[in-house]
Design a protein around this motif. Structure first.
Motif, PDB file in Angstrom:
ATOM      1  N   THR A  47       0.827  -1.200   0.000  1.00 30.68           N
ATOM      2  CA  THR A  47       0.000   0.000   0.000  1.00 30.68           C
ATOM      3  C   THR A  47       0.864   1.254   0.000  1.00 30.68           C
ATOM      4  O   THR A  47       1.913   1.309   0.652  1.00 30.68           O
ATOM      5  N   HIS A  48       0.409   2.268  -0.708  1.00 29.97           N
ATOM      6  CA  HIS A  48       1.156   3.530  -0.756  1.00 29.97           C
ATOM      7  C   HIS A  48       1.134   4.257   0.575  1.00 29.97           C
ATOM      8  O   HIS A  48       1.932   5.171   0.809  1.00 29.97           O
ATOM      9  N   LYS A  49       0.240   3.847   1.461  1.00 28.13           N
ATOM     10  CA  LYS A  49       0.099   4.525   2.748  1.00 28.13           C
ATOM     11  C   LYS A  49       1.172   4.114   3.753  1.00 28.13           C
ATOM     12  O   LYS A  49       1.416   4.845   4.720  1.00 28.13           O
ATOM     13  N   ASP A  50       1.799   2.979   3.537  1.00 29.74           N
ATOM     14  CA  ASP A  50       2.782   2.467   4.493  1.00 29.74           C
ATOM     15  C   ASP A  50       4.200   2.706   3.977  1.00 29.74           C
ATOM     16  O   ASP A  50       4.888   1.794   3.526  1.00 29.74           O
TER      17      ASP A  50
END
Length: 271
Positions: A47-50
């Motif tokens: 995920t791009h969020k992590d």
């Protein structure tokens, strides 16, 4: 041409399957991925969020970030990683551009084994020769770069697979094995949908050597000789695997770039 910090599909295609390949990180949103559940060979999903978790995985290694279209997610995460000193690029056009390019292949996500402690785990017979080195090479270069391989007594392969959650290969009665006149390498090309000109060329040589049908490819005799020599040189199967991967790296480059090249003496002899 890709923008700054971008890499084009043809440029990335030249790196896939080689030791120069960067870490490929697929950050397509779940909705985009579920609509088209395929991966560029060797890519991992994240995920791009992590960002912190991805940096731990990368451990400073160069990477290519892949989103659906190569716009905000891919460019943004690549820029974020570069700000932290990591050599990151984004794939221009994203997965859509890769999918639409005529010379690319994609691995169906459904075909990937469930990871064991973070990576796929495989088991086969000890003292490998041809298929049992060629298949790990294919997996490491095109399916799961972090894959691990166990070599055990032939009688224990299935029991070890069951106890440790490993995928058995190149033994009778399992999915990843010989099918008719084809060898296990052929089966893996089918399952992971990796058929392309260089891998098909390489598969022919491997099949000819592994099934003792040297009439299929003149290179088979040389592959058999090198494989037997490697098996005599190393007592430890993992050491043999490490050296065998280098041999198949060279064979892949031959199949991709040099299959038509010949050699003669003296070097300046005219045709």
């Amino acid at each position: 041409m890709a923008a700054l910090n971008g890499i084009t599909v043809p440029q990335l295609l030249r790196l896939i399957g080689t030791t120069d390949a960067p870490v490929l990180v697929d950050i397509c949103t779940d909705s985009d991925f579920n609509e088209d559940p395929y991966l560029i060979p060797g890519a991992i999903r994240h995920t791009h969020k992590d960002v912190a978790g991805l940096k731990d995985i990368l451990a400073g290694r160069p990477c290519v970030i892949i989103c659906a279209r190569g716009i905000k997610l891919g460019q943004g995460l690549a820029a974020r990683l570069r700000a932290d000193g990591i050599a990151a690029e984004y794939l221009a056009g994203g997965m859509q551009a890769w999918r639409d390019h005529p010379d690319t292949v994609r691995v169906p996500a459904a075909a990937l084994p469930e990871p064991v402690d973070g990576a796929s785990l495989w088991v086969t017979r000890h003292r490998p020769k041809i298929d049992r080195i060629a298949c790990p090479w294919l997996i490491r270069r095109f399916v799961d770069p972090a894959a691990r391989f166990l070599f055990v007594s032939p009688s224990e392969v299935l029991a070890v697979a069951d106890r440790f959650g490993a995928v058995p290969f190149d033994v009778e009665g399992v999915a990843f094995s010989h099918q008719g006149e084809n060898c296990t390498f052929d089966t893996m090309l089918d399952v992971f949908e990796l058929h392309c000109a260089p891998l098909d060329q390489l598969a022919l040589v491997i099949r000819a050597a592994d099934t003792n049908r040297h009439d299929l490819a003149p290179e088979a005799a040389g592959l058999l000789a090198l494989s037997v020599g490697l098996s005599r040189q190393f007592k430890e199967d993992q050491d043999q695997l490490a050296q065998g991967l280098l041999m198949y790296d060279a064979l892949f480059r031959w199949a991709r770039d040099g299959a038509g090249e010949t050699h003669d003496w003296p070097g300046d002899r005219s045709a």
